[in-house]
Scaffold this motif. Structure first.
Motif, short mmCIF file in Angstrom:
data_model
loop_
_atom_site.label_atom_id
_atom_site.label_comp_id
_atom_site.label_asym_id
_atom_site.label_seq_id
_atom_site.Cartn_x
_atom_site.Cartn_y
_atom_site.Cartn_z
N ALA A 178 0.95 -1.58 -0.07
CA ALA A 178 -0.08 0.04 -0.10
C ALA A 178 0.79 1.23 0.06
O ALA A 178 0.65 2.30 -0.71
N GLU A 179 2.06 1.42 0.73
CA GLU A 179 2.82 2.46 0.79
C GLU A 179 3.53 2.66 -0.35
O GLU A 179 3.66 3.90 -1.07
N LEU A 180 4.00 1.57 -0.87
CA LEU A 180 4.67 1.65 -2.36
C LEU A 180 3.82 2.14 -3.38
O LEU A 180 4.32 2.66 -4.48
N LYS A 181 2.56 1.44 -3.60
CA LYS A 181 1.72 2.03 -4.50
C LYS A 181 1.64 3.48 -4.49
O LYS A 181 1.45 4.11 -5.62
N LYS A 182 1.60 4.09 -3.12
CA LYS A 182 1.27 5.49 -3.12
C LYS A 182 2.37 6.47 -4.00
O LYS A 182 2.36 7.38 -4.17
N GLN A 183 3.86 5.51 -3.99
CA GLN A 183 4.70 6.31 -4.75
C GLN A 183 4.95 5.82 -6.04
O GLN A 183 6.11 6.20 -6.46
N GLY A 184 4.03 5.22 -6.52
CA GLY A 184 3.87 4.89 -7.97
C GLY A 184 4.59 3.79 -8.55
O GLY A 184 4.79 3.36 -9.65
N VAL A 185 4.95 2.67 -7.38
CA VAL A 185 5.20 1.24 -7.75
C VAL A 185 4.01 0.52 -8.35
O VAL A 185 2.96 0.51 -7.59
N THR A 186 4.28 -0.36 -9.20
CA THR A 186 3.19 -1.01 -9.90
C THR A 186 3.68 -2.65 -9.31
O THR A 186 4.53 -3.04 -9.51
N PHE A 187 2.52 -3.43 -9.23
CA PHE A 187 2.83 -4.93 -9.04
C PHE A 187 2.01 -5.90 -9.58
O PHE A 187 0.90 -5.36 -10.13
N SER A 188 2.48 -7.01 -9.67
CA SER A 188 1.74 -8.22 -10.14
C SER A 188 2.06 -9.30 -9.44
O SER A 188 3.10 -9.45 -8.80
N TYR A 189 1.62 -10.63 -10.11
CA TYR A 189 2.09 -11.57 -9.41
C TYR A 189 2.24 -12.86 -10.71
O TYR A 189 1.45 -12.86 -11.53
N GLU A 190 3.21 -13.40 -10.43
CA GLU A 190 3.69 -14.57 -11.53
C GLU A 190 4.20 -15.63 -10.78
O GLU A 190 4.76 -15.51 -9.86
N PRO A 191 3.88 -17.08 -11.28
CA PRO A 191 4.34 -17.83 -10.46
C PRO A 191 6.04 -18.24 -10.38
O PRO A 191 6.31 -17.85 -11.60
N ALA A 192 6.62 -18.52 -9.46
CA ALA A 192 7.92 -18.59 -9.47
C ALA A 192 8.58 -19.69 -10.41
O ALA A 192 7.85 -20.82 -10.54
N ILE A 193 9.84 -19.54 -11.09
CA ILE A 193 10.49 -20.59 -11.93
C ILE A 193 10.94 -21.67 -11.19
O ILE A 193 10.91 -22.95 -11.03
N ARG A 194 11.67 -21.17 -9.81
CA ARG A 194 11.97 -22.18 -8.92
C ARG A 194 11.54 -22.06 -7.37
O ARG A 194 12.02 -21.28 -6.60
N PRO A 195 10.17 -22.38 -7.35
CA PRO A 195 9.59 -22.01 -6.15
C PRO A 195 9.81 -22.79 -4.83
O PRO A 195 10.44 -23.78 -4.76
N THR A 196 9.91 -22.18 -3.62
CA THR A 196 10.28 -22.53 -2.34
C THR A 196 8.91 -23.16 -1.74
O THR A 196 7.96 -22.88 -2.49
N ALA A 197 9.15 -23.79 -0.81
CA ALA A 197 8.00 -24.42 0.20
C ALA A 197 7.04 -23.29 0.27
O ALA A 197 5.67 -23.59 0.02
N ARG A 198 7.47 -22.02 0.96
CA ARG A 198 6.53 -21.01 1.24
C ARG A 198 5.74 -20.51 -0.03
O ARG A 198 4.58 -20.07 0.05
N GLU A 199 6.51 -20.47 -1.02
CA GLU A 199 5.77 -19.92 -2.51
C GLU A 199 5.07 -20.80 -3.08
O GLU A 199 3.95 -20.35 -3.36
N TYR A 200 5.28 -22.24 -2.60
CA TYR A 200 3.98 -23.09 -3.23
C TYR A 200 2.75 -22.87 -2.40
O TYR A 200 1.68 -22.73 -3.01
N LEU A 201 2.90 -22.54 -1.23
CA LEU A 201 1.72 -22.06 -0.46
C LEU A 201 0.99 -20.87 -0.60
O LEU A 201 -0.13 -20.74 -0.94
N ASP A 202 1.89 -19.64 -1.06
CA ASP A 202 1.39 -18.44 -1.66
C ASP A 202 0.68 -18.78 -2.84
O ASP A 202 -0.32 -18.13 -3.17
N ASP A 203 1.19 -19.37 -3.69
CA ASP A 203 0.83 -19.58 -5.20
C ASP A 203 -0.61 -20.31 -4.97
O ASP A 203 -1.83 -19.86 -5.66
N TRP A 204 -0.91 -21.30 -4.04
CA TRP A 204 -2.03 -22.07 -3.83
C TRP A 204 -3.14 -21.04 -3.30
O TRP A 204 -4.29 -21.04 -3.58
N GLY A 205 -2.49 -20.09 -2.46
CA GLY A 205 -3.68 -19.26 -1.79
C GLY A 205 -4.17 -18.05 -2.64
O GLY A 205 -5.17 -17.70 -2.72
N ILE A 206 -3.16 -17.79 -3.55
CA ILE A 206 -3.39 -16.88 -4.65
C ILE A 206 -4.34 -17.22 -5.63
O ILE A 206 -5.24 -16.63 -6.32
N ARG A 207 -4.02 -18.69 -6.06
CA ARG A 207 -4.86 -19.11 -7.19
C ARG A 207 -6.31 -19.15 -6.71
O ARG A 207 -7.37 -19.16 -7.40
#
Length: 247
Positions: free
Chosen positions: A49-78
């Motif tokens: 939220a703070e970075l968006k106010k400064q003009g930073v844009t964001f998106s989400y893409e699946p990691a090429i070499r995901p960690t265990a935590r990123e697997y959970l994050d990807d599941w939650g986002i899907r």
């Protein structure tokens, strides 16, 4: 009879005590396991939220070499349970140490920076050190990173891609590579220069970065020339001459 009753009561007391200890241990394990991700998610959402106010844009893409935590994050986002961006693009904001520290709170895998000349390379290096999931950094028309620093980062993180490239003339984009400066697009001043050609030297001096070419071109007076050593896709070297146009 009293002795038997005492034994039964003792067993029941021990059983109750055992259950209490089991529940206590489970609570000590489960509660932090649930709270820590929630606190992490809250910090990340506040940083976004703070970075968006400064003009930073964001998106989400699946990691090429995901960690265990990123697997959970990807599941939650899907399934729409989480919103954790892992791609940041900075083109209008001005990067400073505070912005990099906010970015370090996010599980970034890709960072794109454009037209950023004022940031400190050491701030970017700290971000890289604090972002183990980072896979790619692209710097377009940004401040030049010291060659020694880039070499050290790639030695410690061989899977991390760091691309530095920029526009030196209209439609003439050069990418820094270990073998030289790779051409993207066509050079408007030389029909013989094609995409994927590599510029090795300028006026006989080896080139490390497109920044050197850009500075040299910007410093030319009308009619002055630069001589480039270029290697084509056939592996043969040749000389190409650039002449600064008349006003």
């Amino acid at each position: 009879m009293d002795e038997q009753q005492e034994q039964v009561e003792g067993k029941r007391s021990w059983l109750r005590s055992w259950k209490v200890w089991l529940v206590s241990v489970l609570l000590l394990v489960i509660v932090p396991a649930c709270l820590v991700p929630l606190i992490r998610l809250q910090r990340q959402q506040a940083a976004v939220a703070e970075l968006k106010k400064q003009g930073v844009t964001f998106s989400y893409e699946p990691a090429i070499r995901p960690t265990a935590r990123e697997y959970l994050d990807d599941w939650g986002i899907r399934f729409g349970l989480l919103e954790i961006p892992n791609v940041a693009r900075i083109s209008s904001a001005s990067c400073d140490a505070k912005m990099f520290s906010q970015l370090a709170k996010l599980p970034l895998i890709f960072l794109y920076m454009q037209d950023q000349m004022g940031f400190q390379p050491d701030d970017l290096r700290r971000l890289i050190e604090q972002s183990p999931s980072m896979e790619s950094i692209r710097l377009c028309n940004c401040r030049q990173l010291p060659t020694l620093m880039v070499n050290e980062i790639q030695r410690d993180r061989p899977t991390l891609e760091i691309e530095q490239y920029g526009l030196c003339l209209t439609d003439f984009v050069l990418f820094n590579t270990p073998s030289g400066l790779q051409v993207a697009g066509r050079a408007p001043w030389a029909d013989s220069i094609w995409a994927s050609d590599v510029v090795l030297a300028m006026d006989g001096q080896p080139l490390d970065s497109y920044h050197e070419v850009k500075r040299a071109i910007e410093g030319l007076a009308p009619g002055e020339q630069l001589r480039f050593t270029v290697v084509g896709q056939n592996g043969k070297k040749r000389e190409e001459i650039y002449t600064a146009p008349q006003p």
